[in-house]
Design a protein around this motif. Structure first.
Motif, PDB file in Angstrom:
ATOM      1  N   ARG A   2      -9.704 -10.897 149.994  1.00 35.89           N
ATOM      2  CA  ARG A   2      -8.827 -10.669 148.858  1.00 35.89           C
ATOM      3  C   ARG A   2      -8.814 -11.900 147.951  1.00 35.89           C
ATOM      4  NH1 ARG A   2      -2.874  -8.320 149.677  1.00 35.89           N
ATOM      5  NH2 ARG A   2      -4.095  -6.402 149.715  1.00 35.89           N
ATOM      6  N   ARG A   3      -9.053 -11.676 146.668  1.00 35.71           N
ATOM      7  CA  ARG A   3      -9.070 -12.770 145.698  1.00 35.71           C
ATOM      8  C   ARG A   3      -7.770 -12.867 144.904  1.00 35.71           C
ATOM      9  NH1 ARG A   3     -14.198 -11.558 146.723  1.00 35.71           N
ATOM     10  NH2 ARG A   3     -15.777 -13.190 146.514  1.00 35.71           N
ATOM     11  N   PHE A   4      -7.088 -11.753 144.746  1.00 38.56           N
ATOM     12  CA  PHE A   4      -5.870 -11.736 143.942  1.00 38.56           C
ATOM     13  C   PHE A   4      -4.666 -12.174 144.748  1.00 38.56           C
ATOM     14  CE2 PHE A   4      -8.305  -9.285 140.950  1.00 38.56           C
ATOM     15  CZ  PHE A   4      -7.670  -9.500 139.725  1.00 38.56           C
ATOM     16  N   LYS A   5      -3.791 -12.907 144.089  1.00 36.39           N
ATOM     17  CA  LYS A   5      -2.464 -13.103 144.644  1.00 36.39           C
ATOM     18  C   LYS A   5      -1.517 -12.143 143.917  1.00 36.39           C
ATOM     19  CE  LYS A   5      -0.298 -16.814 141.894  1.00 36.39           C
ATOM     20  NZ  LYS A   5       0.319 -18.157 141.960  1.00 36.39           N
ATOM     21  N   PHE A   6      -0.438 -11.756 144.587  1.00 35.01           N
ATOM     22  CA  PHE A   6       0.488 -10.772 144.051  1.00 35.01           C
ATOM     23  C   PHE A   6       1.873 -11.396 143.945  1.00 35.01           C
ATOM     24  CE2 PHE A   6      -3.037  -8.479 145.793  1.00 35.01           C
ATOM     25  CZ  PHE A   6      -3.199  -7.383 144.967  1.00 35.01           C
ATOM     26  N   VAL A   7       2.484 -11.222 142.778  1.00 30.93           N
ATOM     27  CA  VAL A   7       3.815 -11.766 142.532  1.00 30.93           C
ATOM     28  C   VAL A   7       4.667 -10.640 141.945  1.00 30.93           C
ATOM     29  CG1 VAL A   7       5.195 -13.506 141.355  1.00 30.93           C
ATOM     30  CG2 VAL A   7       2.840 -14.038 142.055  1.00 30.93           C
ATOM     31  N   ARG A   8       5.838 -10.409 142.533  1.00 29.56           N
ATOM     32  CA  ARG A   8       6.731  -9.363 142.049  1.00 29.56           C
ATOM     33  C   ARG A   8       7.886  -9.983 141.268  1.00 29.56           C
ATOM     34  NH1 ARG A   8       7.290  -4.115 143.362  1.00 29.56           N
ATOM     35  NH2 ARG A   8       5.764  -4.379 145.057  1.00 29.56           N
ATOM     36  N   LEU A  26      -0.480 -19.619 137.866  1.00 29.57           N
ATOM     37  CA  LEU A  26      -1.263 -18.487 138.360  1.00 29.57           C
ATOM     38  C   LEU A  26      -2.268 -18.962 139.403  1.00 29.57           C
ATOM     39  CD1 LEU A  26      -1.981 -16.693 134.952  1.00 29.57           C
ATOM     40  CD2 LEU A  26      -0.456 -15.862 136.752  1.00 29.57           C
ATOM     41  N   GLY A  27      -3.013 -20.006 139.088  1.00 30.09           N
ATOM     42  CA  GLY A  27      -3.908 -20.642 140.048  1.00 30.09           C
ATOM     43  C   GLY A  27      -5.222 -19.930 140.284  1.00 30.09           C
ATOM     44  N   GLY A  28      -5.280 -18.656 140.055  1.00 24.53           N
ATOM     45  CA  GLY A  28      -6.466 -17.833 140.280  1.00 24.53           C
ATOM     46  C   GLY A  28      -6.140 -16.411 139.874  1.00 24.53           C
ATOM     47  N   PRO A  29      -7.026 -15.468 140.161  1.00 33.96           N
ATOM     48  CA  PRO A  29      -6.747 -14.079 139.796  1.00 33.96           C
ATOM     49  C   PRO A  29      -5.395 -13.632 140.350  1.00 33.96           C
ATOM     50  CG  PRO A  29      -8.996 -14.314 140.611  1.00 33.96           C
ATOM     51  CD  PRO A  29      -8.308 -15.619 140.872  1.00 33.96           C
ATOM     52  N   ALA A 117     -14.191  -7.287 140.335  1.00 33.33           N
ATOM     53  CA  ALA A 117     -14.024  -6.041 139.596  1.00 33.33           C
ATOM     54  C   ALA A 117     -13.601  -4.906 140.525  1.00 33.33           C
ATOM     55  CB  ALA A 117     -15.322  -5.685 138.874  1.00 33.33           C
ATOM     56  N   GLU A 118     -14.202  -4.849 141.693  1.00 27.92           N
ATOM     57  CA  GLU A 118     -13.855  -3.798 142.651  1.00 27.92           C
ATOM     58  C   GLU A 118     -12.399  -3.917 143.087  1.00 27.92           C
ATOM     59  OE1 GLU A 118     -15.989  -1.706 146.483  1.00 27.92           O
ATOM     60  OE2 GLU A 118     -16.021  -3.902 146.374  1.00 27.92           O
ATOM     61  N   GLU A 119     -11.915  -5.154 143.253  1.00 33.67           N
ATOM     62  CA  GLU A 119     -10.512  -5.340 143.638  1.00 33.67           C
ATOM     63  C   GLU A 119      -9.581  -4.919 142.503  1.00 33.67           C
ATOM     64  OE1 GLU A 119      -7.605  -8.699 145.691  1.00 33.67           O
ATOM     65  OE2 GLU A 119      -9.774  -9.005 145.619  1.00 33.67           O
ATOM     66  N   ILE A 120      -9.969  -5.191 141.258  1.00 38.10           N
ATOM     67  CA  ILE A 120      -9.168  -4.719 140.126  1.00 38.10           C
ATOM     68  C   ILE A 120      -9.074  -3.200 140.142  1.00 38.10           C
ATOM     69  CG2 ILE A 120      -9.127  -4.508 137.599  1.00 38.10           C
ATOM     70  CD1 ILE A 120     -10.374  -7.351 137.503  1.00 38.10           C
ATOM     71  N   LEU A 121     -10.189  -2.544 140.385  1.00 39.23           N
ATOM     72  CA  LEU A 121     -10.196  -1.083 140.445  1.00 39.23           C
ATOM     73  C   LEU A 121      -9.308  -0.576 141.573  1.00 39.23           C
ATOM     74  CD1 LEU A 121     -13.984  -0.358 139.815  1.00 39.23           C
ATOM     75  CD2 LEU A 121     -12.093  -0.194 138.181  1.00 39.23           C
ATOM     76  N   GLU A 122      -9.311  -1.276 142.697  1.00 40.13           N
ATOM     77  CA  GLU A 122      -8.470  -0.868 143.818  1.00 40.13           C
ATOM     78  C   GLU A 122      -6.990  -1.031 143.479  1.00 40.13           C
ATOM     79  OE1 GLU A 122      -7.334   0.438 147.662  1.00 40.13           O
ATOM     80  OE2 GLU A 122      -9.093   0.735 146.392  1.00 40.13           O
ATOM     81  N   ILE A 123      -6.631  -2.124 142.812  1.00 38.81           N
ATOM     82  CA  ILE A 123      -5.233  -2.312 142.398  1.00 38.81           C
ATOM     83  C   ILE A 123      -4.790  -1.166 141.494  1.00 38.81           C
ATOM     84  CG2 ILE A 123      -3.693  -3.776 141.023  1.00 38.81           C
ATOM     85  CD1 ILE A 123      -5.394  -6.188 141.993  1.00 38.81           C
ATOM     86  N   LEU A 124      -5.640  -0.809 140.540  1.00 39.92           N
ATOM     87  CA  LEU A 124      -5.296   0.282 139.635  1.00 39.92           C
ATOM     88  C   LEU A 124      -5.201   1.608 140.395  1.00 39.92           C
ATOM     89  CD1 LEU A 124      -7.526  -0.659 136.556  1.00 39.92           C
ATOM     90  CD2 LEU A 124      -5.061  -1.035 136.845  1.00 39.92           C
ATOM     91  N   ARG A 125      -6.085   1.827 141.346  1.00 40.40           N
ATOM     92  CA  ARG A 125      -6.035   3.079 142.113  1.00 40.40           C
ATOM     93  C   ARG A 125      -4.738   3.166 142.907  1.00 40.40           C
ATOM     94  NH1 ARG A 125      -6.444   5.064 146.876  1.00 40.40           N
ATOM     95  NH2 ARG A 125      -6.702   3.008 147.856  1.00 40.40           N
TER      96      ARG A 125
END
Length: 344
Positions: A2-8, A26-29, A117-125
């Motif tokens: 996983r490359r993205f970090k998630f912040v709510r 942000l530090g990264g994606p 890009a694939e991880e972005i698509l997964e987040i959107l899905r």
């Protein structure tokens, strides 16, 4: 991995005192999950696919610092943070030797950019947004416009939140917006030049409408009339062709384009407009294909007495005065001066 970090629901106080500090935070994606007044629906914003296009990040930072509440849930994806952090900030489209992230949204997802890009698509899905806006800056100075793969009232309405110009194109380059027909209405919005304060302001104003409107897929959201440009053709450089920008022809380069060529963005040019100079015939320097896959170079440009002219009355846009982008992407897009499609 996983490359993205998630912040709510990030607190405004933790985001930094300016957009540069926001980048470091942000530090990264990063995927920011913002809870809306109506949590039953979700929209998505994707920005910074290119690290040298700051308007979306500036607008998002400004909105988050304002303490406002979105109408519905918003998923904010800020992608190429590492490239944007390279010195000087917001100057690198991508990291060295990396592929253009906005050409990676089709398989195979084999390298680091493809996996991102694939991880972005997964987040959107996972979040199933009702709409996606992918915010960019143009590579040169110029007016704002939207791009989508097909025309209908929902795509029109989304673009109309930001601009009055809509390009309808399905070039199959692997861009995020090309997934629109497979998922939900998805548009690219080019808010203007990366160094233009007007672009930053337009990005913020449009983002506020997108985040805060009860509905964004109804054509009644704005009463602007859209200028439509259909099926543009890309003019690209052939391999190993050299290019520079100058006020007069440079002997060491195959092509010299005028440094103010970007001033023709969305303006009409005639067959007498001098775009630059060339040492070889147009077919040896450029490549272009129409919608049917036919060579369209001579429908776009002609070389006469060492000068480059439009082959006919055209409307040009996405003109770049950056040689690196011209080599890796294209010189410009073109339609006929009345906005219709060019046929070779």
């Amino acid at each position: 991995m996983r490359r993205f970090k998630f912040v709510r629901n990030p607190e405004a106080s933790e985001l930094g005192n300016n957009v540069e500090e926001f980048l470091d935070w942000l530090g990264g994606p990063t995927c920011l999950l913002l809870e809306g007044a109506d949590p039953s629906r979700t929209r998505a914003l994707v920005t910074l696919l290119h690290g040298n296009e700051p308007s979306g990040t500036i607008a998002l930072y400004r909105w988050l610092r304002s303490g406002r509440t979105p109408a519905i849930n918003i998923v904010c994806i800020v992608a190429s943070v590492g490239a944007a952090q390279e010195s000087p900030r917001f100057s690198h489209r991508m990291l060295p030797r990396a592929r253009d992230l906005n050409r990676c949204f089709r398989p195979p997802f084999e390298d680091a950019q493809g996996e991102l890009a694939e991880e972005i698509l997964e987040i959107l899905r996972v979040h199933s947004p009702e709409a996606v806006v992918d915010m960019h800056n143009t590579s040169g100075s110029g007016p704002a416009f939207g791009v989508c793969t097909h025309m209908d009232s929902q795509h029109d309405a989304l673009v109309s939140l930001f601009t009055q110009r809509l390009i309808v194109s399905n070039l199959g380059l692997g861009a995020l917006m090309e997934l629109s027909e497979e998922s939900c209405p998805t548009v690219t919005v080019e808010v203007g030049g990366r160094l233009d304060d007007e672009a930053h302001e337009l990005a913020y104003e449009g983002l506020c409408r997108y985040f805060e409107a009860e509905t964004v897929l109804s054509p009644e959201v704005t009463d602007w009339g859209l200028e439509l440009l259909c099926d543009p053709i890309r003019l690209e450089l052939r391999e190993n062709v050299t290019l520079t920008y100058a006020e007069e022809p440079c002997d060491n380069y195959d092509i010299t384009l005028r440094p103010d060529i970007e001033h023709h963005n969305f303006g009409g040019v005639t067959s007498d407009t001098v775009l630059g100079w060339a040492r070889l015939p147009e077919r040896q320097l450029f490549s272009a294909q129409d919608a049917g896959g036919r060579c369209a170079v001579t429908s776009l440009v002609r070389v006469a007495e060492g000068k480059i002219f439009p082959a006919q009355a055209l409307k040009l846009f996405m003109i770049t005065n950056n040689a690196a982008i011209a080599h890796s992407d294209c010189l410009f897009y073109a339609v006929l001066d009345d906005g219709s499609t060019i046929c070779a």
